[in-house]
Design a protein around this motif. Structure first.
Motif, PDB file in Angstrom:
ATOM      1  N   UNK A 140      -3.746  -1.242  -1.151  1.00  0.00           N
ATOM      2  CA  UNK A 140      -5.193  -1.307  -1.027  1.00  0.00           C
ATOM      3  C   UNK A 140      -5.569  -1.022   0.427  1.00  0.00           C
ATOM      4  N   UNK A 141      -6.822  -0.804   0.716  1.00  0.00           N
ATOM      5  CA  UNK A 141      -7.234  -0.456   2.089  1.00  0.00           C
ATOM      6  C   UNK A 141      -6.769  -1.462   3.131  1.00  0.00           C
ATOM      7  N   UNK A 142      -6.799  -2.765   2.784  1.00  0.00           N
ATOM      8  CA  UNK A 142      -6.389  -3.769   3.773  1.00  0.00           C
ATOM      9  C   UNK A 142      -4.906  -3.638   4.108  1.00  0.00           C
ATOM     10  N   UNK A 143      -4.058  -3.464   3.064  1.00  0.00           N
ATOM     11  CA  UNK A 143      -2.621  -3.346   3.319  1.00  0.00           C
ATOM     12  C   UNK A 143      -2.282  -2.007   3.988  1.00  0.00           C
ATOM     13  N   UNK A 144      -3.056  -0.971   3.675  1.00  0.00           N
ATOM     14  CA  UNK A 144      -2.839   0.291   4.379  1.00  0.00           C
ATOM     15  C   UNK A 144      -3.103   0.132   5.876  1.00  0.00           C
ATOM     16  N   UNK A 145      -4.177  -0.593   6.198  1.00  0.00           N
ATOM     17  CA  UNK A 145      -4.493  -0.827   7.606  1.00  0.00           C
ATOM     18  C   UNK A 145      -3.383  -1.611   8.289  1.00  0.00           C
ATOM     19  N   UNK A 146      -2.847  -2.626   7.596  1.00  0.00           N
ATOM     20  CA  UNK A 146      -1.750  -3.421   8.183  1.00  0.00           C
ATOM     21  C   UNK A 146      -0.512  -2.550   8.382  1.00  0.00           C
ATOM     22  N   UNK A 147      -0.220  -1.710   7.382  1.00  0.00           N
ATOM     23  CA  UNK A 147       0.958  -0.855   7.483  1.00  0.00           C
ATOM     24  C   UNK A 147       0.806   0.157   8.617  1.00  0.00           C
ATOM     25  N   UNK A 148      -0.386   0.749   8.736  1.00  0.00           N
ATOM     26  CA  UNK A 148      -0.626   1.697   9.825  1.00  0.00           C
ATOM     27  C   UNK A 148      -0.464   1.016  11.183  1.00  0.00           C
TER      28      UNK A 148
END
Length: 287
Positions: free
Chosen positions: A256-264
């Motif tokens: 999801x967008x939140x986990x994508x941000x954390x991964x980035x």
């Protein structure tokens, strides 16, 4: 004043002829004394005087050398034939070397086009191509070459910045070929009236002045760090983008967008960090 070529006689045949003339003068003088005949004695003395005066017409010309001849202050011509030569004994001969010569200027302190004080020095390779201009157009052509070369070096150094900028201008430190050509043309323009041809002129010493050297070194280091960081960030962003695209294309995981941000964020920290990162392994939850 332009160079004119004048003929000269080979020295060895002329020397043999004068020796015979001296011997003849001695014979005539002795014969006049024995006769006795005053006219013959006077003729022998005149022959001896002519022979002795003619001995002053000999001079030596070495390879790659020219003899500039003048008669009572008037330029007669130039002799370049090497060896022992003979001309009118009333000619005065001034030797001029036509060999290739070079010298290194002193370390000059000037301001570049940005106003920064720098130290600069150059090596100039030159030779005389017109002996008449070198002797009669300037007072001392060797001193003239040295002084005018340093003046041209100063003028050239003030036309360019020391280091390369983003505007694409030619810089002293990064454009050696262009700077060398400009310096050669600048010196040649000043030395043309002295009969001198500048073969090459290159910078041999280039540095910031001691009072600003440390500050400029820090500036160069900062520029290098910024350039390196820019390259690292560009590469890291490309790698993160490629990782997310491949994860999505292969259906490895749905983020999801939140986990994508954390991964980035985590990937950028790993790729852009100066030190190796210590991973934290999530072993799951007991609940």
């Amino acid at each position: 004043m332009k160079e004119l070529t004048v003929r000269s006689l080979p020295g060895i045949p002329a020397l043999l002829g004068l020796i015979l003339l001296i011997v003849l003068a001695i014979v005539v003088f002795i014969a006049g004394v024995q006769q006795p005949q005053p006219v013959v004695v006077i003729a022998g003395i005149l022959l001896a005087v002519v022979a002795m005066v003619s001995l002053g017409g000999f001079y030596m010309v070495e390879p790659n050398q020219a003899a500039v001849l003048s008669l009572f202050g008037k330029y007669v011509g130039t002799v370049k034939e090497q060896g022992l030569r003979w001309n009118n004994p009333f000619y005065s001969a001034q030797k001029v070397s036509l060999r290739v010569r070079n010298f290194e200027s002193g370390k000059l302190k000037v301001n570049d086009s940005d106003g920064s004080p720098i130290e600069i020095g150059a090596v100039i390779v030159w030779q005389v191509v017109d002996s008449a201009e070198a002797v009669y157009n300037v007072d001392d052509y060797e001193s003239f070459v040295h002084i005018q070369s340093e003046a041209a070096l100063r003028a050239m150094a003030t036309s360019y910045p020391y280091d390369l900028h983003d505007d694409g201008r030619i810089a002293l430190r990064s454009h050696a070929t262009e700077i060398s050509k400009h310096l050669t043309d600048e010196i040649q323009e000043r030395l043309a009236q002295a009969g001198v041809h500048v073969i090459e002129a290159r910078i041999s010493h280039l540095a910031y002045a001691p009072e600003i050297a440390q500050a400029m070194l820090q500036r160069q280091q900062a520029s290098a760090i910024i350039a390196a960081r820019t390259r690292i960030v560009e590469g890291a962003v490309s790698m993160v983008e490629m990782a997310l695209e491949q994860l999505s294309a292969r259906n490895v995981v749905e983020l999801d967008p939140e986990r994508r941000a954390v991964m980035v964020s985590n990937l950028l920290v790993v790729l852009c960090g100066e030190r190796g990162t210590q991973p934290v392994v999530n072993a799951g939850s007991i609940y």
